[in-house]
Design a protein around this motif. Structure first.
Motif, PDB file in Angstrom:
ATOM      1  N   ARG A  28      35.979  31.082 107.325  1.00 17.85           N
ATOM      2  CA  ARG A  28      36.035  31.896 108.546  1.00 17.85           C
ATOM      3  C   ARG A  28      37.067  33.014 108.428  1.00 17.85           C
ATOM      4  O   ARG A  28      37.232  33.814 109.339  1.00 17.85           O
ATOM      5  N   ASN A  29      37.758  33.072 107.312  1.00 19.02           N
ATOM      6  CA  ASN A  29      38.759  34.129 107.114  1.00 19.02           C
ATOM      7  C   ASN A  29      38.569  34.709 105.713  1.00 19.02           C
ATOM      8  O   ASN A  29      39.201  34.275 104.763  1.00 19.02           O
ATOM      9  N   VAL A  30      37.649  35.645 105.646  1.00 11.70           N
ATOM     10  CA  VAL A  30      37.204  36.110 104.336  1.00 11.70           C
ATOM     11  C   VAL A  30      37.277  37.631 104.260  1.00 11.70           C
ATOM     12  O   VAL A  30      36.951  38.323 105.227  1.00 11.70           O
ATOM     13  N   MET A  31      37.729  38.127 103.113  1.00 14.86           N
ATOM     14  CA  MET A  31      37.601  39.568 102.839  1.00 14.86           C
ATOM     15  C   MET A  31      36.776  39.728 101.572  1.00 14.86           C
ATOM     16  O   MET A  31      37.020  39.027 100.591  1.00 14.86           O
ATOM     17  N   ILE A  32      35.794  40.597 101.613  1.00  9.90           N
ATOM     18  CA  ILE A  32      34.994  40.886 100.426  1.00  9.90           C
ATOM     19  C   ILE A  32      35.061  42.394 100.178  1.00  9.90           C
ATOM     20  O   ILE A  32      34.578  43.186 100.980  1.00  9.90           O
ATOM     21  N   TYR A  33      35.722  42.767  99.094  1.00 11.05           N
ATOM     22  CA  TYR A  33      35.831  44.181  98.721  1.00 11.05           C
ATOM     23  C   TYR A  33      34.897  44.443  97.549  1.00 11.05           C
ATOM     24  O   TYR A  33      34.994  43.776  96.524  1.00 11.05           O
ATOM     25  N   GLU A  34      33.998  45.401  97.704  1.00 10.89           N
ATOM     26  CA  GLU A  34      33.275  45.889  96.527  1.00 10.89           C
ATOM     27  C   GLU A  34      34.013  47.142  96.090  1.00 10.89           C
ATOM     28  O   GLU A  34      34.223  48.051  96.893  1.00 10.89           O
ATOM     29  N   VAL A  35      34.439  47.144  94.847  1.00  9.60           N
ATOM     30  CA  VAL A  35      35.319  48.229  94.397  1.00  9.60           C
ATOM     31  C   VAL A  35      34.830  48.809  93.071  1.00  9.60           C
ATOM     32  O   VAL A  35      34.102  48.150  92.326  1.00  9.60           O
ATOM     33  N   ASP A  36      35.235  50.053  92.820  1.00 11.55           N
ATOM     34  CA  ASP A  36      35.000  50.669  91.514  1.00 11.55           C
ATOM     35  C   ASP A  36      36.338  50.784  90.807  1.00 11.55           C
ATOM     36  O   ASP A  36      37.234  51.489  91.292  1.00 11.55           O
ATOM     37  N   ILE A  37      36.467  50.093  89.696  1.00 14.13           N
ATOM     38  CA  ILE A  37      37.726  50.124  88.955  1.00 14.13           C
ATOM     39  C   ILE A  37      37.590  51.112  87.797  1.00 14.13           C
ATOM     40  O   ILE A  37      36.645  51.006  87.013  1.00 14.13           O
ATOM     41  N   PRO A  38      38.511  52.090  87.710  1.00 10.83           N
ATOM     42  CA  PRO A  38      38.424  53.065  86.611  1.00 10.83           C
ATOM     43  C   PRO A  38      38.406  52.362  85.253  1.00 10.83           C
ATOM     44  O   PRO A  38      39.091  51.352  85.064  1.00 10.83           O
ATOM     45  N   GLY A  39      37.591  52.908  84.336  1.00  9.49           N
ATOM     46  CA  GLY A  39      37.416  52.289  83.027  1.00  9.49           C
ATOM     47  C   GLY A  39      38.711  52.100  82.252  1.00  9.49           C
ATOM     48  O   GLY A  39      38.815  51.182  81.446  1.00  9.49           O
ATOM     49  N   LYS A  40      39.698  52.955  82.526  1.00 10.85           N
ATOM     50  CA  LYS A  40      40.918  52.883  81.723  1.00 10.85           C
ATOM     51  C   LYS A  40      41.932  51.885  82.272  1.00 10.85           C
ATOM     52  O   LYS A  40      43.004  51.699  81.692  1.00 10.85           O
ATOM     53  N   THR A  41      41.597  51.249  83.405  1.00 13.00           N
ATOM     54  CA  THR A  41      42.553  50.312  84.007  1.00 13.00           C
ATOM     55  C   THR A  41      42.816  49.135  83.079  1.00 13.00           C
ATOM     56  O   THR A  41      41.904  48.615  82.452  1.00 13.00           O
ATOM     57  N   ASP A  42      44.081  48.714  83.006  1.00 16.78           N
ATOM     58  CA  ASP A  42      44.451  47.516  82.248  1.00 16.78           C
ATOM     59  C   ASP A  42      44.010  46.297  83.072  1.00 16.78           C
ATOM     60  O   ASP A  42      44.649  45.924  84.049  1.00 16.78           O
ATOM     61  N   GLN A  43      42.866  45.719  82.669  1.00 12.10           N
ATOM     62  CA  GLN A  43      42.241  44.645  83.447  1.00 12.10           C
ATOM     63  C   GLN A  43      43.188  43.466  83.656  1.00 12.10           C
ATOM     64  O   GLN A  43      43.293  42.924  84.751  1.00 12.10           O
ATOM     65  N   ALA A  44      43.830  43.056  82.575  1.00  8.61           N
ATOM     66  CA  ALA A  44      44.674  41.856  82.660  1.00  8.61           C
ATOM     67  C   ALA A  44      45.842  42.100  83.614  1.00  8.61           C
ATOM     68  O   ALA A  44      46.191  41.238  84.423  1.00  8.61           O
ATOM     69  N   ALA A  45      46.419  43.308  83.536  1.00  6.80           N
ATOM     70  CA  ALA A  45      47.567  43.626  84.388  1.00  6.80           C
ATOM     71  C   ALA A  45      47.139  43.680  85.852  1.00  6.80           C
ATOM     72  O   ALA A  45      47.824  43.159  86.736  1.00  6.80           O
ATOM     73  N   PHE A  46      45.978  44.310  86.108  1.00  5.85           N
ATOM     74  CA  PHE A  46      45.517  44.400  87.492  1.00  5.85           C
ATOM     75  C   PHE A  46      45.200  43.017  88.047  1.00  5.85           C
ATOM     76  O   PHE A  46      45.556  42.679  89.171  1.00  5.85           O
ATOM     77  N   ARG A  47      44.547  42.201  87.215  1.00  7.86           N
ATOM     78  CA  ARG A  47      44.202  40.848  87.675  1.00  7.86           C
ATOM     79  C   ARG A  47      45.487  40.074  88.025  1.00  7.86           C
ATOM     80  O   ARG A  47      45.555  39.416  89.067  1.00  7.86           O
ATOM     81  N   ALA A  48      46.487  40.208  87.173  1.00  9.22           N
ATOM     82  CA  ALA A  48      47.750  39.494  87.422  1.00  9.22           C
ATOM     83  C   ALA A  48      48.409  40.004  88.704  1.00  9.22           C
ATOM     84  O   ALA A  48      48.891  39.215  89.525  1.00  9.22           O
ATOM     85  N   ALA A  49      48.380  41.323  88.888  1.00  5.69           N
ATOM     86  CA  ALA A  49      49.005  41.907  90.078  1.00  5.69           C
ATOM     87  C   ALA A  49      48.265  41.458  91.341  1.00  5.69           C
ATOM     88  O   ALA A  49      48.881  41.164  92.373  1.00  5.69           O
ATOM     89  N   LEU A  50      46.938  41.373  91.237  1.00  4.88           N
ATOM     90  CA  LEU A  50      46.136  40.971  92.402  1.00  4.88           C
ATOM     91  C   LEU A  50      46.409  39.504  92.765  1.00  4.88           C
ATOM     92  O   LEU A  50      46.577  39.164  93.938  1.00  4.88           O
ATOM     93  N   VAL A  51      46.463  38.660  91.753  1.00  2.00           N
ATOM     94  CA  VAL A  51      46.721  37.235  91.997  1.00  2.00           C
ATOM     95  C   VAL A  51      48.108  37.062  92.620  1.00  2.00           C
ATOM     96  O   VAL A  51      48.304  36.282  93.551  1.00  2.00           O
TER      97      VAL A  51
END
Lengths: 457, 183
Positions: free
Chosen positions: B136-159
């Motif tokens: 009952r408390n949900v956020m769903i973001y559909e996003v476009d992540i730039p190709g050059k983004t450091d995936q691992a770093a962004f994932r860690a920052a998001l977590v």
């Protein structure tokens, strides 16, 4: 735009139900390494594995992070060593196993499969040398897995090879007596072995396969169990037809994930994508059990009457969903019931719900066979061979793959526990009926002829 | 031909889109794109239209207000900039899902991080209904992540950010959803 129902269901499959890709296995052909000079052969094998699989782990991790789906195991399977290294002796075969072990450690994988032979119709000198080498090779390495195919629907059952494997398993157990015969946990005896199995310990790369190929094993018993539980909680009136439909849909989803991940890894490594093996393969973790599915479908435990029917339905529904999800399905593709690797099945064995006879019956309707079954150390080589022969007969007559991974635990008796550690788990030793009562039959030898393909009753 | 963005807001009921499109039709405006959504009881619609030659912005505004204000609908009109085509940036589509108890600053907390990584939100659904049920408390973001983004770093920052906000989070490539849910 995605619907919130789609997003939340995927979120829960990942978060609570162990949705993952169980294994990405890179098959590597060793045929171009062939040489009659041992040092040269070993060097070529080591170099080729390093060259092709050196970035396997890193690539899998990269794809797993990008897609947010864990890839649990990264492994390598090679051509049957008995074929690629045919000129060598047993002691030289042991050295080759050590080279494979060394290469596996170097590239950071936990298992490498393919130390094997295909002997359903007869043996070459290489096959004999390899089988003779198996006990020492598995005892002196950590990561090498061995497979021997002793039977097929087209050739029948090579009973000489079956008898030899009984003795080989005995010897492998004795050499690793201090660790409950763990060498035997890395040794599979097959009927109708597929050429593209990604799952250990049975993985090898067949002779009709490309030079390098990615095969993916998907699993997901936890996802299937939760899907059944959720459906039955929501509507207790669901019948088996409707529940089978739910299993089918779940299997479809799991397979789709496996295929997309496998294709990404293959593309990044620049090798061909082979197959998805859609098997329900448990691990000794809570919530990742095939046995629990039996309880979700109303049985007290796997092993009680009704279990064969449940497994038949489960296995069929998994295949139907998976076959629709991917055009390239292969490997073993079915439900595994490895006793020690599944907490729930191990518990069923401990409580006495699961006998060797019932396990054998179950294997007639699922893949793969008597898998990770701990037996008393006193089981004779002939008794082990006879158990293998029975299992091979089920595969040969039913035109399906069957296998055994039997561990006669040295010095231990039925009811005691064997500990293998890690993914191999632990299990209560199951009693063997009439140990020693099969000696005369096994001593006859020869080849049981291939079965007739009509008059199918 | 000039393009205009028309936004219409009001309490939801049958006939809102009919009223807006009739008013545009009567002013000979062509609808190019339209999207509507309903949050709780409120309707919001965005229309992109072209105006016929000879009509000016003020005339269209008046025509729309005359028809829609009496119906309790608010209208906002703005000329579109840059011909409607954005410069392409190489991106990959992802879905971020969060679940967890409602509190102040959840959307702000997540979106600040997205903004810092230059990640564009293409669709956002968020509903906070309170209570213990995480669904009952949900956020769903559909996003476009730039190709050059450091995936691992962004994932860690998001977590990390989600952890600070008391949320359970997942970041997945959109392909996974497409593969699983679409035949």
């Amino acid at each position: 735009m995605l619907t919130d129902r789609e997003v939340i269901s995927t979120f829960e499959m990942l978060r609570n139900e162990h949705l993952d890709v169980r294994t990405v296995t890179l098959g590597i052909s060793l045929f171009d390494c062939a040489s009659d000079d041992l040092q040269r052969f070993k060097l070529k094998v080591y170099d080729k594995i390093n060259r092709l699989a050196g970035s396997l782990v890193g690539t899998c991790d990269e794809v797993a992070v990008k897609y947010g789906i864990p890839i649990v195991n990264k492994r390598v399977s090679v051509s049957p060593v008995a074929v690629a290294a045919c000129p060598f002796s047993a002691s030289e075969m042991v050295e080759i196993a050590e080279t494979l072990d060394h290469a596996a450690r170097e590239i950071g994988i936990d298992f490498i499969g393919g130390f094997g032979a295909l002997v359903e119709k007869g043996m070459t000198t290489g096959d004999r040398a390899l089988i003779e080498a198996i006990p020492e090779a598995l005892a002196s390495t950590d990561r090498v897995c061995a497979t021997v195919n002793v039977a097929s629907t087209h050739a029948g059952i090579n009973m000489d090879a079956v008898a030899l494997m009984g003795r080989t398993i005995k010897r492998a157990a004795e050499l690793t007596a201090s660790s409950d015969g763990i060498a035997c946990a890395k040794l599979c005896v097959f009927a109708n072995i597929p050429q593209d199995v990604p799952f250990m310990a049975g993985a090898y790369l067949g002779v009709g396969e490309p030079d390098a190929v990615i095969n993916v094993g998907v699993s997901g018993p936890g996802v299937v169990k939760k899907a059944i539980d959720r459906a039955r909680d929501g509507n207790p009136g669901l019948d088996l037809g409707q529940l089978s439909e739910i299993i089918k849909r779940t299997s479809y989803k799991v397979t789709r994930v496996g295929e997309i991940i496998g294709r990404q890894v293959a593309a990044k490594l620049g090798v061909t994508f082979g197959v998805v093996d859609l098997s329900l393969a448990p691990t000794p973790n809570v919530g990742d059990s095939v046995g629990e599915i039996f309880q979700s479908l109303g049985l007290k435990s796997i092993g009680v009457p009704g279990s064969t029917a449940v497994l038949a339905m489960l296995n069929d529904a998994v295949k139907k969903g998976g076959a629709f999800a991917s055009s390239y399905v292969g490997g073993l593709s079915g439900a595994f019931i490895p006793v020690s690797e599944d907490l729930n099945i191990a518990e069923a064995a401990r409580q006495g719900h699961l006998s060797l006879e019932k396990l054998e019956a179950l294997t007639s309707v699922c893949s793969v066979g008597l898998d990770m079954v701990a037996l008393p150390g006193e089981a004779s080589a002939a008794t082990l061979a006879a158990i293998i022969a029975d299992e091979m007969a089920i595969g040969v007559i039913n035109k399906k793959t069957t296998a055994t991974r039997l561990i006669p635990v040295p010095g231990k008796k039925a009811g005691e526990k064997a500990f293998f550690g890690g993914l191999l788990g632990e299990a209560t030793i199951i009693g063997v009926p009439e140990n020693g009562g099969s000696e005369g039959f096994i001593a006859i030898g020869g080849r049981i002829p291939a079965p007739i393909q009509s008059l199918v009753n | 031909m000039k393009k205009y963005i028309i936004t219409v807001l009001g309490h939801d009921r049958p006939g809102i889109v009919a009223a807006v499109s009739k008013a545009l039709y009567d002013s000979r405006c062509n609808i190019e794109d339209v999207s509507q959504t309903i949050l709780q009881t409120e309707f919001a619609g965005i229309f992109i239209t072209t105006m016929p030659p000879g009509m000016n912005e003020e005339e269209l505004r008046k025509a729309l207000e005359q028809r829609l204000l009496p119906e309790g609908l608010s209208v906002f009109l703005k000329e579109m900039e840059g011909g409607g085509v954005q410069a392409p940036v190489e991106t990959e589509p992802f879905v971020i899902t969060t679940m967890g108890p409602d509190r102040l600053g959840l959307v702000a907390g997540i979106t600040a991080l997205l903004s810092a990584y230059r990640i564009n939100i293409t669709n956002l659904q968020a509903a906070f209904r309170g209570g213990d049920d995480p669904r009952r408390n949900v956020m769903i973001y559909e996003v476009d992540i730039p190709g050059k983004t450091d995936q691992a770093a962004f994932r860690a920052a998001l977590v990390k950010r989600a952890g600070e906000l008391g949320l359970d989070v997942s970041l997945q490539h959109r392909d996974i959803f497409e593969q699983i849910h679409r035949v």
